[in-house]
Design a protein around this motif. Sequence first.
Motif, PDB file in Angstrom:
ATOM      1  N   GLN A 143       0.828  -1.210   0.000  1.00 12.18           N
ATOM      2  CA  GLN A 143       0.000   0.000   0.000  1.00 12.18           C
ATOM      3  C   GLN A 143       0.863   1.262   0.000  1.00 12.18           C
ATOM      4  O   GLN A 143       0.552   2.240  -0.681  1.00 12.18           O
ATOM      5  N   LYS A 144       1.969   1.231   0.745  1.00  7.50           N
ATOM      6  CA  LYS A 144       2.866   2.388   0.799  1.00  7.50           C
ATOM      7  C   LYS A 144       3.630   2.547  -0.514  1.00  7.50           C
ATOM      8  O   LYS A 144       4.011   3.663  -0.883  1.00  7.50           O
ATOM      9  N   ALA A 145       3.872   1.439  -1.202  1.00 10.93           N
ATOM     10  CA  ALA A 145       4.632   1.486  -2.447  1.00 10.93           C
ATOM     11  C   ALA A 145       3.764   1.865  -3.643  1.00 10.93           C
ATOM     12  O   ALA A 145       4.285   2.131  -4.727  1.00 10.93           O
ATOM     13  N   ALA A 146       2.445   1.862  -3.466  1.00 13.43           N
ATOM     14  CA  ALA A 146       1.547   2.202  -4.565  1.00 13.43           C
ATOM     15  C   ALA A 146       1.795   3.647  -5.001  1.00 13.43           C
ATOM     16  O   ALA A 146       2.170   4.498  -4.183  1.00 13.43           O
ATOM     17  N   PRO A 147       1.596   3.970  -6.282  1.00 15.71           N
ATOM     18  CA  PRO A 147       1.051   3.098  -7.322  1.00 15.71           C
ATOM     19  C   PRO A 147       2.094   2.287  -8.081  1.00 15.71           C
ATOM     20  O   PRO A 147       1.752   1.482  -8.949  1.00 15.71           O
ATOM     21  N   TYR A 148       3.394   2.491  -7.760  1.00 16.31           N
ATOM     22  CA  TYR A 148       4.430   1.875  -8.593  1.00 16.31           C
ATOM     23  C   TYR A 148       4.686   0.415  -8.241  1.00 16.31           C
ATOM     24  O   TYR A 148       5.073  -0.385  -9.106  1.00 16.31           O
ATOM     25  N   ASN A 149       4.518   0.047  -6.965  1.00 18.89           N
ATOM     26  CA  ASN A 149       4.658  -1.361  -6.534  1.00 18.89           C
ATOM     27  C   ASN A 149       6.011  -1.964  -6.900  1.00 18.89           C
ATOM     28  O   ASN A 149       6.108  -3.163  -7.183  1.00 18.89           O
ATOM     29  N   LEU A 150       7.047  -1.125  -6.914  1.00 12.46           N
ATOM     30  CA  LEU A 150       8.393  -1.580  -7.271  1.00 12.46           C
ATOM     31  C   LEU A 150       9.218  -1.751  -5.998  1.00 12.46           C
ATOM     32  O   LEU A 150       9.309  -0.842  -5.176  1.00 12.46           O
ATOM     33  N   PHE A 151       9.825  -2.934  -5.860  1.00 13.71           N
ATOM     34  CA  PHE A 151      10.569  -3.276  -4.649  1.00 13.71           C
ATOM     35  C   PHE A 151      11.994  -3.703  -4.988  1.00 13.71           C
ATOM     36  O   PHE A 151      12.274  -4.140  -6.114  1.00 13.71           O
ATOM     37  N   PHE A 152      12.875  -3.609  -3.988  1.00 15.77           N
ATOM     38  CA  PHE A 152      14.237  -4.103  -4.100  1.00 15.77           C
ATOM     39  C   PHE A 152      14.478  -5.101  -2.975  1.00 15.77           C
ATOM     40  O   PHE A 152      13.819  -5.064  -1.933  1.00 15.77           O
ATOM     41  N   THR A 153      15.444  -5.988  -3.174  1.00 17.73           N
ATOM     42  CA  THR A 153      15.712  -7.015  -2.165  1.00 17.73           C
ATOM     43  C   THR A 153      16.464  -6.441  -0.961  1.00 17.73           C
ATOM     44  O   THR A 153      17.264  -5.521  -1.083  1.00 17.73           O
ATOM     45  N   THR A 154      16.202  -7.030   0.195  1.00 19.34           N
ATOM     46  CA  THR A 154      16.938  -6.698   1.415  1.00 19.34           C
ATOM     47  C   THR A 154      18.340  -7.308   1.334  1.00 19.34           C
ATOM     48  O   THR A 154      18.502  -8.451   0.899  1.00 19.34           O
ATOM     49  N   ILE A 155      19.348  -6.532   1.736  1.00 16.63           N
ATOM     50  CA  ILE A 155      20.730  -7.009   1.754  1.00 16.63           C
ATOM     51  C   ILE A 155      21.165  -7.139   3.215  1.00 16.63           C
ATOM     52  O   ILE A 155      21.412  -6.127   3.884  1.00 16.63           O
ATOM     53  N   PRO A 156      21.250  -8.356   3.769  1.00 17.33           N
ATOM     54  CA  PRO A 156      21.606  -8.508   5.190  1.00 17.33           C
ATOM     55  C   PRO A 156      22.912  -7.835   5.567  1.00 17.33           C
ATOM     56  O   PRO A 156      23.055  -7.359   6.696  1.00 17.33           O
ATOM     57  N   LYS A 157      23.876  -7.786   4.650  1.00 16.14           N
ATOM     58  CA  LYS A 157      25.155  -7.142   4.938  1.00 16.14           C
ATOM     59  C   LYS A 157      25.011  -5.622   5.071  1.00 16.14           C
ATOM     60  O   LYS A 157      25.899  -4.960   5.579  1.00 16.14           O
ATOM     61  N   SER A 158      23.921  -5.086   4.559  1.00 15.52           N
ATOM     62  CA  SER A 158      23.648  -3.651   4.673  1.00 15.52           C
ATOM     63  C   SER A 158      22.356  -3.484   5.467  1.00 15.52           C
ATOM     64  O   SER A 158      21.268  -3.393   4.885  1.00 15.52           O
ATOM     65  N   PRO A 159      22.436  -3.481   6.812  1.00 21.52           N
ATOM     66  CA  PRO A 159      21.230  -3.456   7.642  1.00 21.52           C
ATOM     67  C   PRO A 159      20.284  -2.301   7.323  1.00 21.52           C
ATOM     68  O   PRO A 159      19.076  -2.426   7.519  1.00 21.52           O
ATOM     69  N   ASP A 160      20.815  -1.192   6.801  1.00 23.71           N
ATOM     70  CA  ASP A 160      19.944  -0.058   6.475  1.00 23.71           C
ATOM     71  C   ASP A 160      18.904  -0.421   5.427  1.00 23.71           C
ATOM     72  O   ASP A 160      17.831   0.184   5.378  1.00 23.71           O
ATOM     73  N   THR A 161      19.214  -1.407   4.580  1.00 23.88           N
ATOM     74  CA  THR A 161      18.236  -1.777   3.549  1.00 23.88           C
ATOM     75  C   THR A 161      16.982  -2.390   4.157  1.00 23.88           C
ATOM     76  O   THR A 161      15.911  -2.331   3.560  1.00 23.88           O
ATOM     77  N   SER A 162      17.115  -2.993   5.337  1.00 19.08           N
ATOM     78  CA  SER A 162      15.943  -3.583   5.995  1.00 19.08           C
ATOM     79  C   SER A 162      14.942  -2.525   6.429  1.00 19.08           C
ATOM     80  O   SER A 162      13.764  -2.813   6.625  1.00 19.08           O
ATOM     81  N   LYS A 163      15.423  -1.294   6.583  1.00 17.31           N
ATOM     82  CA  LYS A 163      14.556  -0.212   7.035  1.00 17.31           C
ATOM     83  C   LYS A 163      13.877   0.507   5.871  1.00 17.31           C
ATOM     84  O   LYS A 163      12.994   1.329   6.093  1.00 17.31           O
ATOM     85  N   GLN A 164      14.310   0.205   4.655  1.00 15.88           N
ATOM     86  CA  GLN A 164      13.736   0.881   3.493  1.00 15.88           C
ATOM     87  C   GLN A 164      12.322   0.371   3.232  1.00 15.88           C
ATOM     88  O   GLN A 164      12.060  -0.836   3.258  1.00 15.88           O
ATOM     89  N   ALA A 165      11.419   1.287   2.969  1.00 15.00           N
ATOM     90  CA  ALA A 165       9.992   0.949   2.876  1.00 15.00           C
ATOM     91  C   ALA A 165       9.697  -0.051   1.774  1.00 15.00           C
ATOM     92  O   ALA A 165       8.764  -0.857   1.889  1.00 15.00           O
ATOM     93  N   ASN A 166      10.483  -0.036   0.690  1.00 15.68           N
ATOM     94  CA  ASN A 166      10.198  -0.951  -0.424  1.00 15.68           C
ATOM     95  C   ASN A 166      11.272  -2.017  -0.560  1.00 15.68           C
ATOM     96  O   ASN A 166      11.598  -2.461  -1.657  1.00 15.68           O
ATOM     97  N   SER A 167      11.844  -2.435   0.572  1.00 18.42           N
ATOM     98  CA  SER A 167      12.826  -3.505   0.595  1.00 18.42           C
ATOM     99  C   SER A 167      12.160  -4.770   1.138  1.00 18.42           C
ATOM    100  O   SER A 167      11.534  -4.737   2.199  1.00 18.42           O
ATOM    101  N   VAL A 168      12.296  -5.894   0.404  1.00 14.66           N
ATOM    102  CA  VAL A 168      11.567  -7.112   0.781  1.00 14.66           C
ATOM    103  C   VAL A 168      12.445  -8.354   0.688  1.00 14.66           C
ATOM    104  O   VAL A 168      13.470  -8.369   0.008  1.00 14.66           O
ATOM    105  N   THR A 169      11.998  -9.398   1.370  1.00 16.93           N
ATOM    106  CA  THR A 169      12.576 -10.731   1.251  1.00 16.93           C
ATOM    107  C   THR A 169      11.596 -11.601   0.463  1.00 16.93           C
ATOM    108  O   THR A 169      10.456 -11.212   0.217  1.00 16.93           O
ATOM    109  N   PHE A 170      12.031 -12.804   0.096  1.00 15.38           N
ATOM    110  CA  PHE A 170      11.119 -13.682  -0.633  1.00 15.38           C
ATOM    111  C   PHE A 170       9.917 -14.068   0.219  1.00 15.38           C
ATOM    112  O   PHE A 170       8.784 -14.137  -0.277  1.00 15.38           O
ATOM    113  N   THR A 171      10.143 -14.323   1.506  1.00 16.35           N
ATOM    114  CA  THR A 171       9.023 -14.741   2.347  1.00 16.35           C
ATOM    115  C   THR A 171       7.973 -13.632   2.497  1.00 16.35           C
ATOM    116  O   THR A 171       6.823 -13.915   2.815  1.00 16.35           O
ATOM    117  N   ASP A 172       8.370 -12.379   2.260  1.00 23.04           N
ATOM    118  CA  ASP A 172       7.370 -11.305   2.264  1.00 23.04           C
ATOM    119  C   ASP A 172       6.299 -11.542   1.201  1.00 23.04           C
ATOM    120  O   ASP A 172       5.128 -11.190   1.392  1.00 23.04           O
TER     121      ASP A 172
END
Length: 543
Positions: free
Chosen positions: A108-137
């Motif tokens: 809903q927050k990513a709308a209308p573009y619905n474009l996401f990037f993968t989370t990078i565990p080595k870069s913890p800041d990516t986990s905080k990005q609103a459109n960063s996801v894992t496969f289980t998401d």
Amino acid sequence: MDSFLKRKAETGASTSKKPKLENCPHGVKCYRKNPHHFREFQHPHLLDLLQMETIKIPDNYPQDKSVYLEQLEVLGPLVKDKPLAKPSTSQATQSECARPGTMLEKLQKAAPYNLFFTTIPKSPDTSKQANSVTFTDLLCPSLGQLKCSLQINFMIDIGWLMEQYKARNLEKKPLTILYGSDEFPQMEQYMDKFLPQVTYHFVKMKDPFGCHHSKIGVYVYEDNSLRVVVSSANLYYEDWNHYNQGLWVSPLCRPLADPSEKSGESPTGFKSAFLSYLKHYNLPILKTWIDCVKNADFSDIKVFLVTSVPGKHYPETAGSHVHHVGHLLSKHCSLPAKTGPDSEGPLSWGIMAQASSIGSLGKAPADWLRSTLLRSLAGHKQTQLVSNSNATLSVIFPSVDNVMNGYFGPESGGCLPYSKQTNEKQKWLQTYLHQWKADKLNRSRAMPHIKTYCRVSPCLSKLAWFLVTSANISKSAWGGNLQKDRATYIRSYEAGVMFLPKFFDEEYFEIASTLSNKNKKLFPFLYDLPLTEYKSSDYPWCN
């Protein structure tokens, strides 16, 4: 995979009865998190940690403590002798604390573009990005109660994939997979023996230079609604944790009251394009999936599906990136007109092509890069498609320095299969090349497996269009040189989605905040602008 099969055959036996594995040659320096690796090699230091009541990573271990914690999460269920102990509070991974909300909320927050990037565990800041996801998401129950799913991909590690489903208690749900790489030996024997819920088909290519490279997921829910995910990521651990990937997640496509192939179409023709793509396989196992798509309402989708499928293709038919992208841009892309010597004009908008591999392009730029690829990418409403356009083209591809400064040193380049032999034959490409740099999103040290193409304004704050796709910069993916009848030949399967502002009620996509657009939604853009050109001493990473 041999040890994996033996382990499954001995379910219920203690670890002492299992064949003894060789110790991992990297010891405590090992950073691998792929279950396949842990089935092949023993890691005594991790086994010792598993025996602790409360896990505490020694301070003298060379890797970041989060690496060992993530390894233990993978290894724990494989050992089974002792439940995985809880990490001490101070060592809990940041991702556990910094991933608020459900996937539906993220969508809903990513709308209308619905474009996401993968989370990078080595870069913890990516986990905080609103459109960063894992496969289980993608399997989050907030999106719907999963009934069954389809995975179309190139490389699939079935062990890793099933663990993702198991994390959501979905491992028994019917799963269909189409894949194009036999990188994981004995995978079919394993599925036959232990995964009755999985239906599979290996897509064998007739052309030795082609590959089944598309990456699409279809998720059908209990109410028969569905979502489509178009991605750049293969389905194994490293692709979802080590590399920058992109994925578009569709809105919910609800079941039609009166279903038919032509009803429930999107303004972009996404439904018919997807059906055409699925039918091209001519596979019985896809019949049910074709029916699911026919029965769904795609009217909320605002992107175009762009595909390549093997064979000869003409301008007015689907099946090649070269033709389809050129057609869409010449019909829907608007650029500022040249009204005077100081006005922008179309040629002031630069075209950027970012990929994880580059094919054999010829002895000169005019052989294919400018005559065929740029002919397509430079299209817009105010001009005909022109070979060797004067438009500026910049290619973003990691240099040797980019890779060596990556999180895993030379192994960071594992997703960049560009041949040194090919590069030596096209040294002219050096003048087009630019570094991989994504400092603003803390992603520079994770190499890009994502492939993106776009056209950017002179002020670097707007996009005329954007394409995320599985297609690298190659003739096999986009289409070979145009023939006299304007036909092109495709060797590979590819899939991507094209964003055009017109279909989002925008003139252009905004990618940087300015005084004039401070209240507008920004389009998610991955790498840094302005680009950084290769120096004469730079060399593209080659495997």
